[in-house]
Design a protein around this motif. Sequence first.
Motif, PDB file in Angstrom:
ATOM      1  N   ALA A 102       8.681 -14.762   1.166  1.00 29.50           N
ATOM      2  CA  ALA A 102       7.948 -15.278   2.324  1.00 29.50           C
ATOM      3  C   ALA A 102       7.030 -14.187   2.883  1.00 29.50           C
ATOM      4  CB  ALA A 102       8.905 -15.744   3.409  1.00 29.50           C
ATOM      5  N   ASN A 103       5.919 -14.600   3.471  1.00 35.53           N
ATOM      6  CA  ASN A 103       5.043 -13.651   4.155  1.00 35.53           C
ATOM      7  C   ASN A 103       5.561 -13.347   5.550  1.00 35.53           C
ATOM      8  OD1 ASN A 103       3.340 -13.519   1.969  1.00 35.53           O
ATOM      9  ND2 ASN A 103       1.968 -15.090   2.731  1.00 35.53           N
ATOM     10  N   SER A 104       6.030 -14.377   6.246  1.00 37.39           N
ATOM     11  CA  SER A 104       6.554 -14.170   7.599  1.00 37.39           C
ATOM     12  C   SER A 104       7.430 -15.353   8.004  1.00 37.39           C
ATOM     13  CB  SER A 104       5.416 -14.002   8.610  1.00 37.39           C
ATOM     14  OG  SER A 104       4.632 -15.172   8.670  1.00 37.39           O
ATOM     15  N   LEU A 122       8.403 -21.367  12.086  1.00 37.52           N
ATOM     16  CA  LEU A 122       7.136 -21.221  11.377  1.00 37.52           C
ATOM     17  C   LEU A 122       7.352 -20.207  10.270  1.00 37.52           C
ATOM     18  CD1 LEU A 122       4.614 -20.820  14.347  1.00 37.52           C
ATOM     19  CD2 LEU A 122       4.950 -22.842  12.941  1.00 37.52           C
ATOM     20  N   SER A 123       6.934 -20.553   9.088  1.00 41.32           N
ATOM     21  CA  SER A 123       7.005 -19.598   7.989  1.00 41.32           C
ATOM     22  C   SER A 123       5.707 -19.679   7.203  1.00 41.32           C
ATOM     23  CB  SER A 123       8.213 -19.873   7.092  1.00 41.32           C
ATOM     24  OG  SER A 123       8.204 -21.196   6.606  1.00 41.32           O
ATOM     25  N   THR A 124       5.281 -18.539   6.671  1.00 45.06           N
ATOM     26  CA  THR A 124       4.075 -18.518   5.852  1.00 45.06           C
ATOM     27  C   THR A 124       4.426 -18.053   4.447  1.00 45.06           C
ATOM     28  OG1 THR A 124       3.483 -16.295   6.619  1.00 45.06           O
ATOM     29  CG2 THR A 124       2.512 -18.167   7.803  1.00 45.06           C
ATOM     30  N   TRP A 125       3.715 -18.631   3.495  1.00 49.03           N
ATOM     31  CA  TRP A 125       4.022 -18.454   2.083  1.00 49.03           C
ATOM     32  C   TRP A 125       2.735 -18.258   1.296  1.00 49.03           C
ATOM     33  CZ3 TRP A 125       9.224 -18.492   1.283  1.00 49.03           C
ATOM     34  CH2 TRP A 125       9.998 -19.020   2.311  1.00 49.03           C
ATOM     35  N   ASN A 126       2.827 -17.501   0.201  1.00 53.02           N
ATOM     36  CA  ASN A 126       1.646 -17.305  -0.639  1.00 53.02           C
ATOM     37  C   ASN A 126       1.185 -18.605  -1.269  1.00 53.02           C
ATOM     38  OD1 ASN A 126       1.225 -14.525  -0.270  1.00 53.02           O
ATOM     39  ND2 ASN A 126       2.849 -14.063  -1.734  1.00 53.02           N
ATOM     40  N   LEU A 131       7.292 -21.696  -1.376  1.00 50.61           N
ATOM     41  CA  LEU A 131       7.889 -22.554  -0.362  1.00 50.61           C
ATOM     42  C   LEU A 131       8.910 -23.496  -0.987  1.00 50.61           C
ATOM     43  CD1 LEU A 131       8.238 -23.839   2.421  1.00 50.61           C
ATOM     44  CD2 LEU A 131       6.149 -25.164   1.977  1.00 50.61           C
ATOM     45  N   THR A 132       8.564 -24.078  -2.120  1.00 54.24           N
ATOM     46  CA  THR A 132       9.477 -24.991  -2.817  1.00 54.24           C
ATOM     47  C   THR A 132      10.749 -24.271  -3.233  1.00 54.24           C
ATOM     48  OG1 THR A 132       7.636 -26.341  -3.583  1.00 54.24           O
ATOM     49  CG2 THR A 132       9.716 -26.542  -4.800  1.00 54.24           C
ATOM     50  N   ALA A 133      10.617 -23.048  -3.717  1.00 59.36           N
ATOM     51  CA  ALA A 133      11.806 -22.266  -4.116  1.00 59.36           C
ATOM     52  C   ALA A 133      12.714 -22.050  -2.904  1.00 59.36           C
ATOM     53  CB  ALA A 133      11.380 -20.931  -4.719  1.00 59.36           C
ATOM     54  N   TRP A 134      12.131 -21.731  -1.750  1.00 61.08           N
ATOM     55  CA  TRP A 134      12.951 -21.534  -0.554  1.00 61.08           C
ATOM     56  C   TRP A 134      13.592 -22.840  -0.101  1.00 61.08           C
ATOM     57  CZ3 TRP A 134      12.257 -22.947   4.774  1.00 61.08           C
ATOM     58  CH2 TRP A 134      13.241 -22.407   5.607  1.00 61.08           C
ATOM     59  N   ARG A 135      12.849 -23.941  -0.198  1.00 62.57           N
ATOM     60  CA  ARG A 135      13.388 -25.236   0.225  1.00 62.57           C
ATOM     61  C   ARG A 135      14.549 -25.689  -0.665  1.00 62.57           C
ATOM     62  NH1 ARG A 135       8.507 -29.106   2.157  1.00 62.57           N
ATOM     63  NH2 ARG A 135      10.212 -30.570   1.979  1.00 62.57           N
ATOM     64  N   GLU A 136      14.695 -25.079  -1.821  1.00 60.40           N
ATOM     65  CA  GLU A 136      15.816 -25.397  -2.713  1.00 60.40           C
ATOM     66  C   GLU A 136      16.947 -24.380  -2.590  1.00 60.40           C
ATOM     67  OE1 GLU A 136      13.862 -25.655  -6.506  1.00 60.40           O
ATOM     68  OE2 GLU A 136      12.942 -27.592  -6.007  1.00 60.40           O
ATOM     69  N   SER A 137      16.823 -23.441  -1.667  1.00 63.15           N
ATOM     70  CA  SER A 137      17.823 -22.381  -1.518  1.00 63.15           C
ATOM     71  C   SER A 137      18.973 -22.818  -0.614  1.00 63.15           C
ATOM     72  CB  SER A 137      17.169 -21.123  -0.929  1.00 63.15           C
ATOM     73  OG  SER A 137      16.869 -21.337   0.438  1.00 63.15           O
ATOM     74  N   ALA A 138      20.062 -22.052  -0.671  1.00 60.29           N
ATOM     75  CA  ALA A 138      21.219 -22.319   0.190  1.00 60.29           C
ATOM     76  C   ALA A 138      20.869 -22.129   1.658  1.00 60.29           C
ATOM     77  CB  ALA A 138      22.371 -21.390  -0.204  1.00 60.29           C
ATOM     78  N   ALA A 139      20.030 -21.145   1.960  1.00 62.76           N
ATOM     79  CA  ALA A 139      19.643 -20.901   3.358  1.00 62.76           C
ATOM     80  C   ALA A 139      18.941 -22.122   3.937  1.00 62.76           C
ATOM     81  CB  ALA A 139      18.735 -19.680   3.450  1.00 62.76           C
TER      82      ALA A 139
END
Length: 164
Positions: A102-104, A122-126, A131-139
């Motif tokens: 993530a950028n921020s 709010l989160s920013t992504w390259n 973003l999709t990888a994070w949305r599939e994470s446990a967090a």
Amino acid sequence: MLTKISFTFGSRQILKDIIDKNPDRQFKLMQASTHSNKLALFDFSGKDSIFKTPVALTVLNESLNDNYNGILYYQSFQVNGDRQQLLYNTLDKIVSDSPAIANSFLMTSVANRNESSTLILLSTWNDFEDLTAWRESAAFKDLNNFMTVGSDNYYYDEIYRPIA
């Protein structure tokens, strides 16, 4: 640390005029991915809002750096009762443990007194892949309990992409 953010919606010309008249601001002109004609201008300068009809946010926690480039993922949560503290703790942990891709990450609350119980992540992504990888994470899955709409729960999300 950034303490406040504001944003507003409008036509491309009106938002461009605001940008041109305020070169000292750190603006990001964004387009909603699901509504191609919906434009938003985000002000990451930390200064008081200059917008006539702003959405003003108070930053509660932030992580990583001040790289607000790339796509912006906006998530708004409002829950009632005892779940409010649980939501706060969940968002705070997500921001504190934000992934390196993530950028921020910024956890904010709406500065309007009537909506002060609304928390926004709010989160920013390259790119969409990160973003999709994070949305599939446990967090991200920790947010599932807060992402359904019901009588005691309101959730909204939007992905914004930068435009020139």
